[in-house]
Design an enzyme around this catalytic site. Structure first.
Site, PDB file in Angstrom:
ATOM      1  N   SER A 151       0.828  -1.200   0.000  1.00  0.00           N
ATOM      2  CA  SER A 151       0.000   0.000   0.000  1.00  0.00           C
ATOM      3  C   SER A 151       0.870   1.261   0.000  1.00  0.00           C
ATOM      4  O   SER A 151       1.637   1.481  -0.930  1.00  0.00           O
ATOM      5  CB  SER A 151      -0.956  -0.040   1.200  1.00  0.00           C
ATOM      6  OG  SER A 151      -1.969   0.925   1.076  1.00  0.00           O
ATOM      7  N   ASP A 246     -10.165  -3.795  -4.807  1.00  0.00           N
ATOM      8  CA  ASP A 246      -9.311  -2.770  -4.213  1.00  0.00           C
ATOM      9  C   ASP A 246      -9.395  -1.520  -5.064  1.00  0.00           C
ATOM     10  O   ASP A 246      -9.250  -1.585  -6.287  1.00  0.00           O
ATOM     11  CB  ASP A 246      -7.868  -3.284  -4.152  1.00  0.00           C
ATOM     12  CG  ASP A 246      -6.902  -2.321  -3.488  1.00  0.00           C
ATOM     13  OD1 ASP A 246      -7.329  -1.240  -3.034  1.00  0.00           O
ATOM     14  OD2 ASP A 246      -5.703  -2.657  -3.418  1.00  0.00           O
ATOM     15  N   HIS A 276      -8.301  -4.772  -0.426  1.00  0.00           N
ATOM     16  CA  HIS A 276      -7.077  -4.111   0.017  1.00  0.00           C
ATOM     17  C   HIS A 276      -6.772  -4.504   1.467  1.00  0.00           C
ATOM     18  O   HIS A 276      -7.668  -4.534   2.316  1.00  0.00           O
ATOM     19  CB  HIS A 276      -7.237  -2.599  -0.068  1.00  0.00           C
ATOM     20  CG  HIS A 276      -5.971  -1.849   0.164  1.00  0.00           C
ATOM     21  ND1 HIS A 276      -5.071  -1.599  -0.837  1.00  0.00           N
ATOM     22  CD2 HIS A 276      -5.433  -1.312   1.292  1.00  0.00           C
ATOM     23  CE1 HIS A 276      -4.045  -0.928  -0.339  1.00  0.00           C
ATOM     24  NE2 HIS A 276      -4.232  -0.748   0.954  1.00  0.00           N
TER      25      HIS A 276
END
Length: 305
Positions: A151, A246, A276
């Site tokens: 991320s 996501d 995610h």
């Protein structure tokens, strides 16, 4: 596909506990939310664990055994605002055990107390320290060095890899990008897809970007949005993992495509049915599947025992 059953159950449990989305919390509350997702288990035993201070950042060094095949500089996720050593310790231990690499987990400074480019500065310092201690940490003077992150950490890993290439730093064998944030455009169809407003939503990403870089124009620079880089030549080969449900999926895939167009070796996989954050949530069986896949992609770049 539909969202993974275990992921849906986890989201249901969070809702029952009254957990609010990130964008409705202040940073301290958001950090408490992440801490509440830590696994109860301690994770695999390591041959050596050391915490140290490096400038204004902290490092946790996790060595799985006396003999290692390389070293991984790991940059955790959390939107540049949340996350820390204890939140990612379990995952980092799993990664160290499966790859037989020393994992150096970086506790970089967080926004909004320390906005851009503080986190990136800490990554640069940690990377230089790792290079200087390569023989000790990677098992040999030419031991493989890998930069990895998820991320926001994937964003930092991608930006660092670009910077390293620009200055001719060829120490890094591989970059591993787990659902990376690669651009600051929140108006694409992925961000508007109602099926993807899960553990991370469009509003959450706006909240994270707002804390990390308040200046919207500055977010478009390649040091913030690596997809904006004009030239990706010379960056390390890449492993890119994305998740179907996501909001960041398309930008991760777009970055993998840009790397391939630049002639960089890229291995990319989108995990179907996943959201995610799933890779670092060990309560989800898919987390173990992702770790297996990541380890399999990393091992060919490591030195044999």
């Amino acid at each position: 596909m539909t969202l993974d059953v275990e992921s849906a159950q986890l989201l249901g449990q969070l809702a029952e506990r009254g957990a609010k989305p990130f964008h409705l919390l202040d940073p301290a509350q958001a950090r408490e939310l992440i801490a509440g997702l830590r696994p109860q288990a301690h994770g695999p035993a390591m041959q050596h664990v050391e915490n140290m201070k490096l400038g204004l950042a902290r490092l946790r060094i996790l060595r799985p055994s006396a003999s290692v095949r390389g070293a991984i500089l790991y940059l955790h996720g959390g939107g540049w605002v949340v996350g820390g050593l204890d939140d990612f310790d379990f995952f980092a231990r799993q990664l160290a055990q499966r790859t037989q690499c020393t994992v150096v987990l970086v506790d970089y400074r967080l926004a909004p107390e320390f906005p851009f480019p503080a986190a990136l500065d800490d990554v640069e310092s940690a990377a230089q320290w790792l290079v200087e201690h390569r023989t000790e940490l990677a098992g040999a003077a030419d031991g493989a060095l890998i930069v990895a992150g998820d991320s926001a950490g994937g964003n930092l890993a991608a930006v660092f890899s670009q910077r390293a290439a620009l200055r001719g730093d060829r120490h890094w064998a591989l970059q591993v990008l787990i659902y990376p944030a690669t651009q600051a455009d929140l108006d694409g169809p992925a961000y508007r897809d109602p099926q993807r407003q899960l553990l991370l939503s469009r509003e959450d990403m706006a909240w994270f970007w707002g804390h990390y870089i308040a200046d919207i124009d500055q977010r478009q620079q390649s040091d913030a949005s690596p997809l904006a880089a004009k030239d990706l030549g010379g960056v390390p080969p890449a492993v890119v993992l994305t998740a179907e449900f996501d909001v960041l999926r398309e930008e991760g895939q777009a970055y993998a495509d840009r790397l391939a167009q630049a002639g960089i070796t890229v291995i990319e996989r989108c995990f179907s049915g996943q959201m995610h954050g799933f890779v670092t949530l060990p309560a989800l069986r898919a987390s173990g599947d992702a770790l297996d896949w990541l380890s399999d992609q990393i091992k060919p770049w490591l030195k044999p025992f």
